[in-house]
Design an enzyme around this catalytic site. Structure first.
Site, mmCIF file in Angstrom:
data_model
loop_
_atom_site.group_PDB
_atom_site.id
_atom_site.type_symbol
_atom_site.label_atom_id
_atom_site.label_comp_id
_atom_site.label_asym_id
_atom_site.label_seq_id
_atom_site.Cartn_x
_atom_site.Cartn_y
_atom_site.Cartn_z
ATOM 1 N N TYR A 140 20.572 44.092 44.711
ATOM 2 C CA TYR A 140 19.613 42.901 44.478
ATOM 3 C C TYR A 140 18.305 43.352 44.658
ATOM 4 C CZ TYR A 140 23.355 39.444 43.413
ATOM 5 O OH TYR A 140 24.445 38.881 42.833
ATOM 6 N N LYS A 191 32.852 51.330 47.832
ATOM 7 C CA LYS A 191 33.141 52.132 46.646
ATOM 8 C C LYS A 191 33.027 53.534 47.299
ATOM 9 C CE LYS A 191 34.782 53.061 42.729
ATOM 10 N NZ LYS A 191 36.100 52.583 42.417
ATOM 11 N N ASP A 223 37.559 47.903 43.807
ATOM 12 C CA ASP A 223 38.352 47.590 42.678
ATOM 13 C C ASP A 223 39.690 47.481 43.187
ATOM 14 O OD1 ASP A 223 38.809 50.300 43.637
ATOM 15 O OD2 ASP A 223 38.997 51.229 41.753
ATOM 16 N N ASP A 247 29.203 39.166 45.846
ATOM 17 C CA ASP A 247 28.759 38.027 44.847
ATOM 18 C C ASP A 247 30.269 37.919 43.875
ATOM 19 O OD1 ASP A 247 27.560 36.210 43.040
ATOM 20 O OD2 ASP A 247 27.363 38.161 41.481
ATOM 21 N N ASP A 251 33.454 34.928 44.226
ATOM 22 C CA ASP A 251 34.034 34.134 43.019
ATOM 23 C C ASP A 251 35.429 34.142 42.592
ATOM 24 O OD1 ASP A 251 31.420 33.210 42.419
ATOM 25 O OD2 ASP A 251 31.673 33.329 40.190
#
Ligand code: IPM
Ligand code: MG
Length: 357
Positions: A140, A191, A223, A247, A251
């Protein structure tokens, strides 16, 4: 007196903040605490009057307060604006300016709502997890970033995932500390099979963990975590992750609970904490008195807990929400056959009335 900056923002923001303020005042009256409120424009509302999503006066007010309560920002009216002055910029700037490096997003399934999820009841019943998202670093904010035009006429867009050891250490400590107040289990998500910055993340989290031998640490690739959240979400207590992965996963975690209208958040790390619902400004239902105020009311609960150490008052707010849901009151987003449909103000009033005397 505790000073709270109210940044109502856009869309349904003003309505849901109004109900949360009512709950805070009612709680205050019961425990002998006074809360003073001061308002300033943010997001699209600020762009309309000041030309900027986060005017200097709004930032000053936030800095001078004891906590910030925010509604939501954004809407179709401001979507065409230049990237640097979109409503969402206000959020990113507030996080950075207030040093809010830790974003706590709990996802909890209230018993009466277990049937409201798109997943099977037996999968979601009893979910009680917390996403601890790093909030002021990673892709970000990393440099270099931007879009450049190349000599052959094509363009090249760049964002950079960057983490330093101090940034990873402090968010890891935050996750281990909050895990101590919960079920003592942290899953760090990265990751590391592909990204060097993730390899550093995993190594650093593992090192910090030595100071928390009473907390169990495991690691998942992002993942796999996305899959496990759908497959067996109850396995999670605290999920510790980066800004971008947090983020996305927050959700996903939100949807497990049936409605994003239920999820509160706290952004911590600086002197002043910021509290806001996870949902957005929902322009389609703005001003209609339909929005679910529970996420913002639960955000006020987090404020009582994390900014003011008023844990009993926070428990009272959560208990009142649970009681009202158990009685069958529902806003449109969580309405099901056999329950009572209510609006924003009715839901807020019912929660105030359900607070213990
Ligand atoms: C969130 C939002 C924000 C983010 C946007 C609006 C900048 O999606 O708080 O999750 O990406 O952090
Ligand atoms: Mg988001």
């Amino acid at each position: 007196m505790r000073r709270i900056a109210l940044l109502r923002g856009d869309g349904v923001g003003p309505e849901v903040v109004g109900q949360a303020v009512g709950v805070l005042e009612a709680v205050g009256a019961r425990i002998g605490q006074t809360f003073g409120f001061e308002e300033a424009p943010v997001g699209g509302a600020a762009i309309d009057v000041e030309g900027l999503p986060l005017p200097p006066k709004t930032l000053e007010l936030a800095r001078a307060s004891d906590a910030v309560l925010m509604g939501a920002v954004g809407g179709p009216r401001w979507e065409g604006l230049d990237y640097g002055i979109r409503p969402e910029r206000a959020l990113l700037a507030l996080r950075q300016e207030l040093g809010l490096y830790a974003n706590l997003r709990p996802a909890r399934v209230f018993g009466p709502l277990a049937g409201a999820s798109t997943l099977k009841r037996e999968v979601v019943e009893g979910i009680d997890l917390l996403v601890v998202r790093e909030l002021t670093g990673g892709i970000y904010f990393g440099q270099p970033k931007g879009v450049e035009r190349l000599s052959d006429g094509t363009e090249r867009g760049v964002n950079t995932e960057v983490y330093t050891t101090p940034e990873i250490e402090r968010i890891a400590r935050m996750a281990f500390e909050v895990a101590r107040r919960r079920r003592h289990q942290v899953t760090s998500v990265d990751k590391a099979n592909v990204l060097e910055s993730s390899e550093l993340w995993r190594r650093t989290v593992t090192r910090v963990h030595r100071d928390y031998p009473d907390v169990e640490l495991s690691h998942l690739y992002v993942d796999n975590c996305a899959m496990q959240l759908i497959r067996a979400p109850r396995q999670f207590d605290v999920i510790l992750t980066t800004n971008l992965f947090g983020d996305i996963l927050s959700d996903e975690a939100a949807m497990l609970t049936g409605s994003i209208g239920m999820l509160p958040s706290a952004s911590l790390g600086g002197r002043v904490g910021l509290y806001e619902p996870v949902h957005g400004s929902a322009p389609d239902i703005a001003g209609q008195g339909k929005a679910n105020p529970i996420a913002t009311i639960l955000s006020v609960g987090m404020m009582l807990r994390y900014s003011f150490a008023l844990d009993a008052a926070a428990d009272a707010v959560e208990g009142a929400v649970a009681a009202v849901l158990a009685r069958g009151l529902r806003t449109a987003d969580i309405h099901q056959p056999g329950t009572t449909l209510v609006g924003t103000a009715e839901m807020g009033a019912a929660i105030r009335a359900a607070l213990p005397g």
